[in-house]
Write a protein that holds these residues in place. Structure first.
Motif, mmCIF file in Angstrom:
data_model
loop_
_atom_site.group_PDB
_atom_site.id
_atom_site.type_symbol
_atom_site.label_atom_id
_atom_site.label_comp_id
_atom_site.label_asym_id
_atom_site.label_seq_id
_atom_site.Cartn_x
_atom_site.Cartn_y
_atom_site.Cartn_z
ATOM 1 N N ARG A 180 -1.861 -6.608 -2.744
ATOM 2 C CA ARG A 180 -0.606 -5.967 -3.166
ATOM 3 C C ARG A 180 -0.873 -4.605 -3.782
ATOM 4 O O ARG A 180 -0.136 -3.637 -3.544
ATOM 5 C CB ARG A 180 0.131 -6.867 -4.166
ATOM 6 N N MET A 181 -1.952 -4.533 -4.597
ATOM 7 C CA MET A 181 -2.273 -3.247 -5.216
ATOM 8 C C MET A 181 -2.692 -2.218 -4.175
ATOM 9 O O MET A 181 -2.326 -1.039 -4.265
ATOM 10 C CB MET A 181 -3.397 -3.438 -6.242
ATOM 11 N N GLN A 182 -3.463 -2.673 -3.177
ATOM 12 C CA GLN A 182 -3.923 -1.748 -2.153
ATOM 13 C C GLN A 182 -2.777 -1.242 -1.294
ATOM 14 O O GLN A 182 -2.767 -0.076 -0.868
ATOM 15 C CB GLN A 182 -4.983 -2.434 -1.279
ATOM 16 N N THR A 183 -1.828 -2.112 -0.982
ATOM 17 C CA THR A 183 -0.710 -1.717 -0.109
ATOM 18 C C THR A 183 0.471 -1.169 -0.909
ATOM 19 O O THR A 183 1.495 -0.832 -0.316
ATOM 20 C CB THR A 183 -0.238 -2.920 0.731
ATOM 21 N N VAL A 229 -2.172 7.123 0.180
ATOM 22 C CA VAL A 229 -1.610 6.656 -1.089
ATOM 23 C C VAL A 229 -1.595 5.130 -1.166
ATOM 24 O O VAL A 229 -1.275 4.562 -2.224
ATOM 25 C CB VAL A 229 -0.183 7.203 -1.294
ATOM 26 N N ALA A 230 -1.918 4.472 -0.064
ATOM 27 C CA ALA A 230 -2.001 3.009 -0.034
ATOM 28 C C ALA A 230 -2.816 2.618 1.204
ATOM 29 O O ALA A 230 -2.948 3.398 2.144
ATOM 30 C CB ALA A 230 -0.616 2.364 0.007
ATOM 31 N N SER A 231 -3.383 1.421 1.190
ATOM 32 C CA SER A 231 -4.127 0.959 2.365
ATOM 33 C C SER A 231 -3.156 0.641 3.493
ATOM 34 O O SER A 231 -1.994 0.301 3.262
ATOM 35 C CB SER A 231 -4.942 -0.288 2.020
ATOM 36 N N GLY A 232 -3.647 0.761 4.721
ATOM 37 C CA GLY A 232 -2.783 0.511 5.865
ATOM 38 C C GLY A 232 -3.511 0.750 7.172
ATOM 39 O O GLY A 232 -4.733 0.907 7.212
ATOM 40 N N VAL A 233 -2.752 0.793 8.255
ATOM 41 C CA VAL A 233 -3.291 0.980 9.599
ATOM 42 C C VAL A 233 -2.782 2.310 10.147
ATOM 43 O O VAL A 233 -1.595 2.639 10.001
ATOM 44 C CB VAL A 233 -2.868 -0.178 10.529
ATOM 45 N N VAL A 234 -3.680 3.071 10.769
ATOM 46 C CA VAL A 234 -3.297 4.352 11.362
ATOM 47 C C VAL A 234 -2.514 4.080 12.650
ATOM 48 O O VAL A 234 -3.037 3.488 13.591
ATOM 49 C CB VAL A 234 -4.548 5.205 11.674
ATOM 50 N N THR A 235 -1.266 4.505 12.645
ATOM 51 C CA THR A 235 -0.426 4.326 13.836
ATOM 52 C C THR A 235 -0.259 5.626 14.629
ATOM 53 O O THR A 235 0.210 5.596 15.765
ATOM 54 C CB THR A 235 0.963 3.795 13.432
ATOM 55 N N HIS A 236 -0.639 6.761 14.019
ATOM 56 C CA HIS A 236 -0.600 8.040 14.741
ATOM 57 C C HIS A 236 -1.605 8.982 14.103
ATOM 58 O O HIS A 236 -1.710 9.076 12.884
ATOM 59 C CB HIS A 236 0.797 8.667 14.695
ATOM 60 N N VAL A 267 -9.470 10.206 10.662
ATOM 61 C CA VAL A 267 -9.188 8.846 11.138
ATOM 62 C C VAL A 267 -8.584 8.917 12.526
ATOM 63 O O VAL A 267 -8.098 9.965 12.973
ATOM 64 C CB VAL A 267 -8.234 8.101 10.174
ATOM 65 N N SER A 268 -8.608 7.750 13.202
ATOM 66 C CA SER A 268 -8.037 7.644 14.543
ATOM 67 C C SER A 268 -7.044 6.487 14.581
ATOM 68 O O SER A 268 -7.012 5.632 13.667
ATOM 69 C CB SER A 268 -9.138 7.389 15.580
ATOM 70 N N ILE A 269 -6.251 6.430 15.631
ATOM 71 C CA ILE A 269 -5.254 5.366 15.778
ATOM 72 C C ILE A 269 -5.962 4.008 15.790
ATOM 73 O O ILE A 269 -6.959 3.814 16.480
ATOM 74 C CB ILE A 269 -4.440 5.564 17.064
ATOM 75 N N GLY A 270 -5.419 3.076 15.000
ATOM 76 C CA GLY A 270 -5.995 1.726 14.912
ATOM 77 C C GLY A 270 -6.941 1.536 13.761
ATOM 78 O O GLY A 270 -7.301 0.394 13.438
ATOM 79 N N ASP A 271 -7.369 2.637 13.130
ATOM 80 C CA ASP A 271 -8.276 2.499 11.990
ATOM 81 C C ASP A 271 -7.553 1.853 10.808
ATOM 82 O O ASP A 271 -6.344 2.071 10.602
ATOM 83 C CB ASP A 271 -8.818 3.860 11.552
ATOM 84 N N ILE A 272 -8.312 1.079 10.042
ATOM 85 C CA ILE A 272 -7.784 0.510 8.797
ATOM 86 C C ILE A 272 -8.317 1.354 7.651
ATOM 87 O O ILE A 272 -9.537 1.520 7.503
ATOM 88 C CB ILE A 272 -8.229 -0.959 8.633
ATOM 89 N N VAL A 273 -7.423 1.875 6.853
ATOM 90 C CA VAL A 273 -7.825 2.756 5.755
ATOM 91 C C VAL A 273 -7.516 2.085 4.432
ATOM 92 O O VAL A 273 -6.625 1.234 4.326
ATOM 93 C CB VAL A 273 -7.112 4.120 5.838
ATOM 94 N N GLU A 274 -8.269 2.471 3.418
ATOM 95 C CA GLU A 274 -8.069 1.944 2.075
ATOM 96 C C GLU A 274 -7.356 2.967 1.216
ATOM 97 O O GLU A 274 -7.339 4.157 1.520
ATOM 98 C CB GLU A 274 -9.415 1.586 1.443
#
Length: 315
Positions: A180-183, A229-236, A267-274
Motif C-alpha cells: 500500500r505504501m509503495q503504490t 511517485v509510486a510503484s507501478g507498471v510502465v504502460t507507455h 524504463v520501457s513498457i512492461g517494466d515494474i518500477v518502485e
C-alpha cells in the motif's frame, strides 16, 4: 520242611526248619532282601536323576536371569540416551522459541504496530469446549502415558507453531502495508525543481488564450532526474503528440501518473518500477518552452489535481 545249607569253608551245616516261626522270618528276610536292595538302588538312582535335573534347571534359570539382566541394562542405557536426546531437543526448542519471541517483538516495534496486536511476550489465547466422552479413550490413554519430557516437547512445539503463525500473519500484514505504501501516490516527480504552473485554468504559453491545464509543471535544469511517485507498471514509454517524450505508469486501484517533456527514458513498457525509482531525465521535448516535467495524476481515467498528491502525507 527243613532246609539244609552246606557252606564250602564251614564244617558245620546250617539247617532251617520252616515249621519254626523264627526260621520262617529269617527265610522271608532272605527272600525279600533282593527286592529291598533293588528298591533302594532305584530310589538312589531316581534321586540322583532328580538332583541332576534340578541342577540343570537351576543353570537354565541362572542363564535366563543373566539374559534378562543384560536386557534391562541395555534398556536402561537406551532410555538414558533417549532422555539425553530429548533433553537436548527441549533446550534447542526453548532457545528457538526465545529467538522467535525476540524477533517478533523487534519486528512489532520496528513496524510500529498497535500495542497488543502482536504480543510475543505472552502465550496466545486459545480455547474451546471440553469433550467429555468415551469416543477418545485411546487418545486419552496415550496422553496419560506421556512422560514429562514428551509433554514439554509437545508444548514447546505448539508454542513455536503459534509464534510462527503469528510471524507469518505479521509478515503478510507488513507486506500488504508495504504494498500500500509503495503504490500510494504521493510526493514530487523530480529530485530538484520548482512548480512553475498549477492545475486548472491558465493562460496558454503559446497562444495566450485561456486553456485548461490537466497537470502541474516542475521547472528545473535539463537532465534533472524524474522519479516515480509510486510503484507501478510502465504502460507507455515513448513520444506522444503534445507531450513529447512521456512515461505513463499504472499504480493499480485506478491510479495512473504521467511524466512528460522528458529528455531521455530509463524504463520501457512492461517494466515494474518502485517508488522513487528514476524513470527519465528532465528535458523540453514536445510542446514546451524550456526544461520542465509535466506531471499528471488520473483516477479512473479522470484528471485529478496533482497538488493533492504531491503534498499528501505518507501512510
Amino acid at each position: 520242611m527243613k532246609l539244609i545249607f552246606l557252606p564250602r569253608r564251614v564244617s558245620q551245616s546250617l539247617t532251617l526248619d520252616t515249621s519254626k516261626s523264627t526260621h520262617q522270618f529269617m527265610l522271608m528276610g532272605f527272600l525279600l532282601l533282593p527286592f529291598v536292595l533293588g528298591g533302594l538302588s532305584f530310589w538312589i538312582y531316581s534321586s540322583s536323576l532328580k538332583q541332576a535335573s534340578e541342577t540343570q534347571l537351576m543353570d537354565q534359570w541362572q542363564q535366563e536371569l543373566a539374559r534378562q539382566a543384560a536386557n534391562v541394562e541395555q534398556t536402561q542405557q537406551r532410555v538414558g540416551d533417549e532422555l539425553s536426546a530429548m533433553t537436548a531437543k527441549v533446550a534447542e526448542l526453548q532457545a528457538r522459541l526465545m529467538r522467535l519471541d525476540a524477533l517478533g517483538e523487534q519486528v512489532t516495534q520496528v513496524a510500529q504496530l498497535d500495542n497488543g496486536e502482536f504480543d510475543f511476550s505472552r502465550r496466545p489465547a486459545v480455547g474451546g469446549p471440553e469433550l467429555v466422552s468415551d469416543t477418545y479413550p485411546v487418545a486419552l490413554s496415550v496422553l496419560d502415558k506421556h512422560s514429562s519430557l514428551q509433554l514439554m516437547l509437545g508444548q514447546l512445539v505448539t508454542h513455536i507453531d503459534n509464534r510462527e503463525q503469528q510471524l507469518a500473519m505479521l509478515d503478510k500484514q507488513l507486506a500488504a502495508r508495504d504494498t500500500r505504501m509503495q503504490t500510494f501516490v504521493a510526493g514530487k516527480p523530480v529530485t530538484k525543481g520548482w512548480m512553475s504552473s498549477s492545475f486548472g485554468r491558465r493562460t496558454d504559453p503559446f497562444s495566450g488564450k485561456q486553456s485548461w491545464h490537466e497537470g502541474v509543471d516542475f521547472a528545473g535544469n535539463a537532465g534533472v532526474e524524474v522519479i516515480a511517485v509510486a510503484s507501478g507498471v510502465v504502460t507507455h514509454s515513448g513520444r506522444k503528440s503534445g507531450y513529447g517524450n512521456i512515461v505513463e505508469l499504472n499504480h493499480g486501484n485506478g491510479y495512473v501518473t504521467r511524466y512528460a517533456h522528458n529528455d531521455t527514458h530509463q524504463v520501457s513498457i512492461g517494466d515494474i518500477v518502485e517508488k522513487g525509482q528514476v524513470i527519465a531525465t528532465m528535458g523540453s521535448s514536445g510542446r514546451s518552452t524550456g526544461p520542465h516535467v509535466h506531471f499528471e495524476v488520473l483516477k479512473n481515467g479522470q484528471p485529478m489535481n496533482p497538488e493533492r498528491y504531491i503534498y499528501r502525507a505518507s501512510l
